[in-house]
Design a protein around this motif. Structure first.
Motif, PDB file in Angstrom:
ATOM      1  N   VAL A   6      49.424  44.165  47.513  1.00 54.11           N
ATOM      2  CA  VAL A   6      49.627  43.160  46.468  1.00 54.11           C
ATOM      3  C   VAL A   6      50.966  43.441  45.809  1.00 54.11           C
ATOM      4  CG1 VAL A   6      48.703  42.153  44.360  1.00 54.11           C
ATOM      5  CG2 VAL A   6      47.150  43.025  46.079  1.00 54.11           C
ATOM      6  N   SER A   7      51.856  42.461  45.833  1.00 55.47           N
ATOM      7  CA  SER A   7      53.166  42.646  45.224  1.00 55.47           C
ATOM      8  C   SER A   7      53.612  41.325  44.622  1.00 55.47           C
ATOM      9  CB  SER A   7      54.169  43.149  46.257  1.00 55.47           C
ATOM     10  OG  SER A   7      54.299  42.199  47.292  1.00 55.47           O
ATOM     11  N   GLY A   8      54.767  41.339  43.992  1.00 60.60           N
ATOM     12  CA  GLY A   8      55.305  40.128  43.386  1.00 60.60           C
ATOM     13  C   GLY A   8      54.530  39.730  42.139  1.00 60.60           C
ATOM     14  N   MET A   9      54.541  38.447  41.851  1.00 57.42           N
ATOM     15  CA  MET A   9      53.875  37.940  40.646  1.00 57.42           C
ATOM     16  C   MET A   9      52.370  38.160  40.694  1.00 57.42           C
ATOM     17  SD  MET A   9      56.016  36.997  38.447  1.00 57.42           S
ATOM     18  CE  MET A   9      54.988  36.082  37.332  1.00 57.42           C
ATOM     19  N   SER A  10      51.780  38.060  41.869  1.00 55.23           N
ATOM     20  CA  SER A  10      50.335  38.272  41.957  1.00 55.23           C
ATOM     21  C   SER A  10      49.997  39.728  41.660  1.00 55.23           C
ATOM     22  CB  SER A  10      49.813  37.870  43.331  1.00 55.23           C
ATOM     23  OG  SER A  10      50.424  38.639  44.350  1.00 55.23           O
ATOM     24  N   GLY A  11      50.858  40.647  42.047  1.00 57.98           N
ATOM     25  CA  GLY A  11      50.652  42.057  41.735  1.00 57.98           C
ATOM     26  C   GLY A  11      50.765  42.321  40.245  1.00 57.98           C
ATOM     27  N   VAL A  12      51.741  41.689  39.622  1.00 61.81           N
ATOM     28  CA  VAL A  12      51.900  41.830  38.173  1.00 61.81           C
ATOM     29  C   VAL A  12      50.676  41.281  37.456  1.00 61.81           C
ATOM     30  CG1 VAL A  12      53.259  41.073  36.185  1.00 61.81           C
ATOM     31  CG2 VAL A  12      54.414  41.806  38.268  1.00 61.81           C
ATOM     32  N   ALA A  13      50.206  40.126  37.881  1.00 60.30           N
ATOM     33  CA  ALA A  13      49.030  39.516  37.251  1.00 60.30           C
ATOM     34  C   ALA A  13      47.796  40.402  37.436  1.00 60.30           C
ATOM     35  CB  ALA A  13      48.776  38.129  37.841  1.00 60.30           C
ATOM     36  N   ALA A  14      47.638  40.972  38.611  1.00 62.31           N
ATOM     37  CA  ALA A  14      46.486  41.835  38.862  1.00 62.31           C
ATOM     38  C   ALA A  14      46.546  43.090  38.002  1.00 62.31           C
ATOM     39  CB  ALA A  14      46.422  42.209  40.341  1.00 62.31           C
ATOM     40  N   VAL A  15      47.709  43.704  37.910  1.00 61.11           N
ATOM     41  CA  VAL A  15      47.858  44.914  37.103  1.00 61.11           C
ATOM     42  C   VAL A  15      47.603  44.612  35.633  1.00 61.11           C
ATOM     43  CG1 VAL A  15      49.545  46.591  36.256  1.00 61.11           C
ATOM     44  CG2 VAL A  15      49.362  46.129  38.692  1.00 61.11           C
ATOM     45  N   LEU A  16      48.168  43.527  35.144  1.00 57.53           N
ATOM     46  CA  LEU A  16      47.959  43.179  33.730  1.00 57.53           C
ATOM     47  C   LEU A  16      46.507  42.821  33.442  1.00 57.53           C
ATOM     48  CD1 LEU A  16      51.198  41.174  32.915  1.00 57.53           C
ATOM     49  CD2 LEU A  16      50.590  43.478  32.188  1.00 57.53           C
ATOM     50  N   GLY A  17      45.850  42.149  34.362  1.00 60.97           N
ATOM     51  CA  GLY A  17      44.435  41.817  34.159  1.00 60.97           C
ATOM     52  C   GLY A  17      43.567  43.058  34.105  1.00 60.97           C
ATOM     53  N   VAL A  18      43.790  43.980  35.030  1.00 59.54           N
ATOM     54  CA  VAL A  18      43.016  45.227  35.039  1.00 59.54           C
ATOM     55  C   VAL A  18      43.342  46.049  33.796  1.00 59.54           C
ATOM     56  CG1 VAL A  18      42.716  47.419  36.252  1.00 59.54           C
ATOM     57  CG2 VAL A  18      42.734  45.285  37.530  1.00 59.54           C
ATOM     58  N   ALA A  19      44.616  46.128  33.440  1.00 57.10           N
ATOM     59  CA  ALA A  19      45.010  46.908  32.266  1.00 57.10           C
ATOM     60  C   ALA A  19      44.401  46.334  30.988  1.00 57.10           C
ATOM     61  CB  ALA A  19      46.533  46.944  32.157  1.00 57.10           C
ATOM     62  N   ALA A  20      44.333  45.019  30.880  1.00 52.21           N
ATOM     63  CA  ALA A  20      43.738  44.396  29.694  1.00 52.21           C
ATOM     64  C   ALA A  20      42.265  44.735  29.571  1.00 52.21           C
ATOM     65  CB  ALA A  20      43.937  42.881  29.752  1.00 52.21           C
ATOM     66  N   VAL A  21      41.543  44.668  30.674  1.00 47.38           N
ATOM     67  CA  VAL A  21      40.112  44.984  30.644  1.00 47.38           C
ATOM     68  C   VAL A  21      39.895  46.451  30.297  1.00 47.38           C
ATOM     69  CG1 VAL A  21      38.041  45.159  32.074  1.00 47.38           C
ATOM     70  CG2 VAL A  21      39.456  43.124  32.198  1.00 47.38           C
ATOM     71  N   VAL A  22      40.674  47.342  30.906  1.00 47.44           N
ATOM     72  CA  VAL A  22      40.538  48.774  30.628  1.00 47.44           C
ATOM     73  C   VAL A  22      40.902  49.082  29.182  1.00 47.44           C
ATOM     74  CG1 VAL A  22      41.511  51.048  31.181  1.00 47.44           C
ATOM     75  CG2 VAL A  22      40.861  49.487  33.013  1.00 47.44           C
ATOM     76  N   CYS A  23      41.938  48.467  28.674  1.00 45.59           N
ATOM     77  CA  CYS A  23      42.379  48.705  27.300  1.00 45.59           C
ATOM     78  C   CYS A  23      41.307  48.291  26.300  1.00 45.59           C
ATOM     79  CB  CYS A  23      43.669  47.940  27.043  1.00 45.59           C
ATOM     80  SG  CYS A  23      44.274  48.096  25.356  1.00 45.59           S
ATOM     81  N   VAL A  24      40.782  47.096  26.453  1.00 44.51           N
ATOM     82  CA  VAL A  24      39.780  46.609  25.503  1.00 44.51           C
ATOM     83  C   VAL A  24      38.488  47.409  25.612  1.00 44.51           C
ATOM     84  CG1 VAL A  24      38.342  44.622  24.892  1.00 44.51           C
ATOM     85  CG2 VAL A  24      40.763  44.313  25.334  1.00 44.51           C
ATOM     86  N   HIS A  72      46.413  33.256  34.674  1.00 49.30           N
ATOM     87  CA  HIS A  72      45.803  32.315  35.612  1.00 49.30           C
ATOM     88  C   HIS A  72      46.710  31.094  35.811  1.00 49.30           C
ATOM     89  CE1 HIS A  72      42.671  29.971  37.576  1.00 49.30           C
ATOM     90  NE2 HIS A  72      42.846  29.022  36.670  1.00 49.30           N
ATOM     91  N   LEU A  73      47.187  30.542  34.714  1.00 52.19           N
ATOM     92  CA  LEU A  73      48.058  29.363  34.803  1.00 52.19           C
ATOM     93  C   LEU A  73      49.407  29.704  35.442  1.00 52.19           C
ATOM     94  CD1 LEU A  73      47.258  27.686  31.375  1.00 52.19           C
ATOM     95  CD2 LEU A  73      46.383  27.074  33.637  1.00 52.19           C
ATOM     96  N   ALA A  74      49.906  30.922  35.193  1.00 51.29           N
ATOM     97  CA  ALA A  74      51.165  31.333  35.819  1.00 51.29           C
ATOM     98  C   ALA A  74      51.004  31.431  37.331  1.00 51.29           C
ATOM     99  CB  ALA A  74      51.621  32.671  35.243  1.00 51.29           C
ATOM    100  N   ASN A  75      49.835  31.887  37.789  1.00 50.60           N
ATOM    101  CA  ASN A  75      49.592  31.953  39.225  1.00 50.60           C
ATOM    102  C   ASN A  75      49.543  30.545  39.810  1.00 50.60           C
ATOM    103  OD1 ASN A  75      47.543  31.916  41.621  1.00 50.60           O
ATOM    104  ND2 ASN A  75      48.310  34.018  41.517  1.00 50.60           N
ATOM    105  N   ILE A  76      48.930  29.626  39.122  1.00 53.20           N
ATOM    106  CA  ILE A  76      48.871  28.236  39.597  1.00 53.20           C
ATOM    107  C   ILE A  76      50.277  27.638  39.627  1.00 53.20           C
ATOM    108  CG2 ILE A  76      48.069  25.919  38.998  1.00 53.20           C
ATOM    109  CD1 ILE A  76      45.485  27.244  37.981  1.00 53.20           C
ATOM    110  N   LYS A  77      51.043  27.894  38.560  1.00 50.96           N
ATOM    111  CA  LYS A  77      52.413  27.357  38.507  1.00 50.96           C
ATOM    112  C   LYS A  77      53.275  27.933  39.627  1.00 50.96           C
ATOM    113  CE  LYS A  77      56.230  26.721  35.309  1.00 50.96           C
ATOM    114  NZ  LYS A  77      56.757  27.016  33.983  1.00 50.96           N
ATOM    115  N   GLY A  78      52.982  29.172  40.045  1.00 47.81           N
ATOM    116  CA  GLY A  78      53.732  29.799  41.128  1.00 47.81           C
ATOM    117  C   GLY A  78      53.273  29.376  42.508  1.00 47.81           C
ATOM    118  N   GLY A  79      52.347  28.432  42.584  1.00 47.73           N
ATOM    119  CA  GLY A  79      51.896  27.927  43.875  1.00 47.73           C
ATOM    120  C   GLY A  79      50.564  28.478  44.325  1.00 47.73           C
ATOM    121  N   GLY A  80      49.921  29.295  43.507  1.00 45.19           N
ATOM    122  CA  GLY A  80      48.625  29.858  43.860  1.00 45.19           C
ATOM    123  C   GLY A  80      47.489  28.975  43.380  1.00 45.19           C
TER     124      GLY A  80
END
Length: 94
Positions: A6-24, A72-80
């Motif tokens: 996983v790399s690129g924008m999808s990798g960033v989104a995955a890391v931030l999503g996991v980090a947010a859940v772990v942080c909270v 989620h919306l950034a992934n859609i805007k990026g073509g996902g």
């Protein structure tokens, strides 16, 4: 994330999503561990401490919703297709 493909924008989104859940979850768990020691001193009863716990989890969930929606919306805007996008999954070698 790069090691699992996983790399690129999808990798960033995955890391931030996991980090947010772990942080909270870490913040809520830490607060709940300290509460029985400090809650009764200012007059907190177990009932009010549990109500505070529930409100804390609800508020944290409500606040976490917006960064996850943004990702989620950034992934859609990026073509996902948003979360669960097949391009975010590990690709098998051909």
């Amino acid at each position: 994330m790069v090691s699992i493909g996983v790399s690129g924008m999808s990798g960033v989104a995955a890391v931030l999503g996991v980090a947010a859940v772990v942080c909270v979850s870490s913040a809520v768990a830490g607060e709940m561990l300290q509460e029985p020691q400090g809650g009764p001193h200012p007059g907190g009863t177990p009932r009010y401490m549990q109500i505070g716990d529930i409100l804390g989890v609800l508020v944290a969930s409500a606040v976490l919703y917006f960064p996850l929606l943004w990702l989620h919306l950034a992934n859609i805007k990026g073509g996902g297709v948003g979360f669960g996008d097949p391009s975010c999954r590990r690709r098998k070698p051909a």
